[in-house]
Scaffold this active site. Structure first.
Site, short mmCIF file in Angstrom:
data_model
loop_
_atom_site.label_atom_id
_atom_site.label_comp_id
_atom_site.label_asym_id
_atom_site.label_seq_id
_atom_site.Cartn_x
_atom_site.Cartn_y
_atom_site.Cartn_z
N SER A 194 0.75 -1.43 0.70
CA SER A 194 -0.27 -0.01 0.23
C SER A 194 0.62 0.97 0.55
CB SER A 194 -1.23 0.43 1.07
OG SER A 194 -0.04 -0.10 2.15
N LEU A 218 18.42 -6.38 6.30
CA LEU A 218 19.89 -6.25 5.44
C LEU A 218 22.02 -5.89 6.41
CD1 LEU A 218 18.42 -3.44 3.12
CD2 LEU A 218 18.59 -5.70 2.59
N HIS A 268 8.61 3.23 9.53
CA HIS A 268 7.82 2.17 10.68
C HIS A 268 7.03 1.92 11.12
CE1 HIS A 268 9.64 -0.96 13.38
NE2 HIS A 268 9.23 0.16 14.73
#
Ligand code: GAR
Length: 211
Positions: free
Chosen positions: A13, A89, A105
């Site tokens: 989204s 990562l 976040h």
């Protein structure tokens, strides 16, 4: 024109909000670590190239990250946007994109890093909640915060209602920050000195939920 690569794992989204925002940059590719991510369909519907790199195909994290890096270089990305990308990562990878990689976040960082943020907010009895766009650094959810969407938690809020309201704020603040980057209003200097419209950005810009 800035070339933007978007990394996704799920529903997408936020990717959709970026597509719909008519940014002054161009989304040159969408990369997912999950072949089933609905975000890939959204990208394809918008005519954006997609790539799937499944983390389960790689024994070592470094090889997975190298494969992502190779794709980003092929797309000649200027900016990497993590939009619900649910893999951590490696520091080596992140360092290559210092000041050029953003994440969103679902909490008011530095509160509630990691997963299950809506549950944590209810558990803690917080009166406010929201979302944060920040530069990505090797420390999880800890790079400089640039913008926050803020809402007042209501007594009858559930994890689902909070998730829905936070998502709505995400779809406002993420395109806003990406656009700052694209039109060079947002300037990153090493050692985390960030400028927005030529002024030091010491605190994230806060956008409050409107009724
Ligand atoms: C968003 O709520 C984003 O904040 C969160 O994943 C969701 C993705 O939604 N990201 C994280 O939790 C990262 N730690 P979307 O796929 O519909 O954009």
């Amino acid at each position: 024109m800035m070339k933007i690569a978007v990394l996704v794992s799920g529903h997408g989204s936020n990717l959709q909000a970026l597509i719909d925002a008519n940014l002054s940059g161009q989304i040159v590719g969408v990369l997912s670590n999950k072949p089933s991510a609905y975000a890939l369909q959204r990208a394809q519907a918008a005519g954006i190239p997609t790539r799937v790199i499944e983390h389960s195909d790689y024994v070592h994290r470094a090889e997975f990250d190298q494969e992502i890096q190779a794709q980003l270089l092929e797309w000649q990305a200027d900016l990497v946007v993590l939009a619900g990308f649910m893999r951590i990562l490696s520091p080596e990878f992140v360092m290559q994109w210092e000041g050029k990689m953003l994440n969103i976040h679902p909490s008011l960082l530095p509160k509630h890093k990691g997963m299950h943020t809506h549950a944590k907010v209810i558990e803690a009895g917080d009166t406010q909640h929201g979302c944060t766009v920040h530069f990505v650094t090797a420390q999880l959810d800890s790079g400089q915060s640039l913008a926050q969407g803020v809402l007042d938690v209501q007594k009858n809020d559930t994890q689902d209602s909070l998730a829905r309201r936070v998502h709505q704020l995400e779809h406002i603040i993420y395109p806003m920050v990406v656009e700052w980057f694209c039109n060079k209003d947002l300037i990153y200097h090493p050692k985390e000195h960030v400028q927005l419209k030529k002024q030091p950005l010491n605190h994230p810009i806060q956008i409050y939920e409107t009724a």
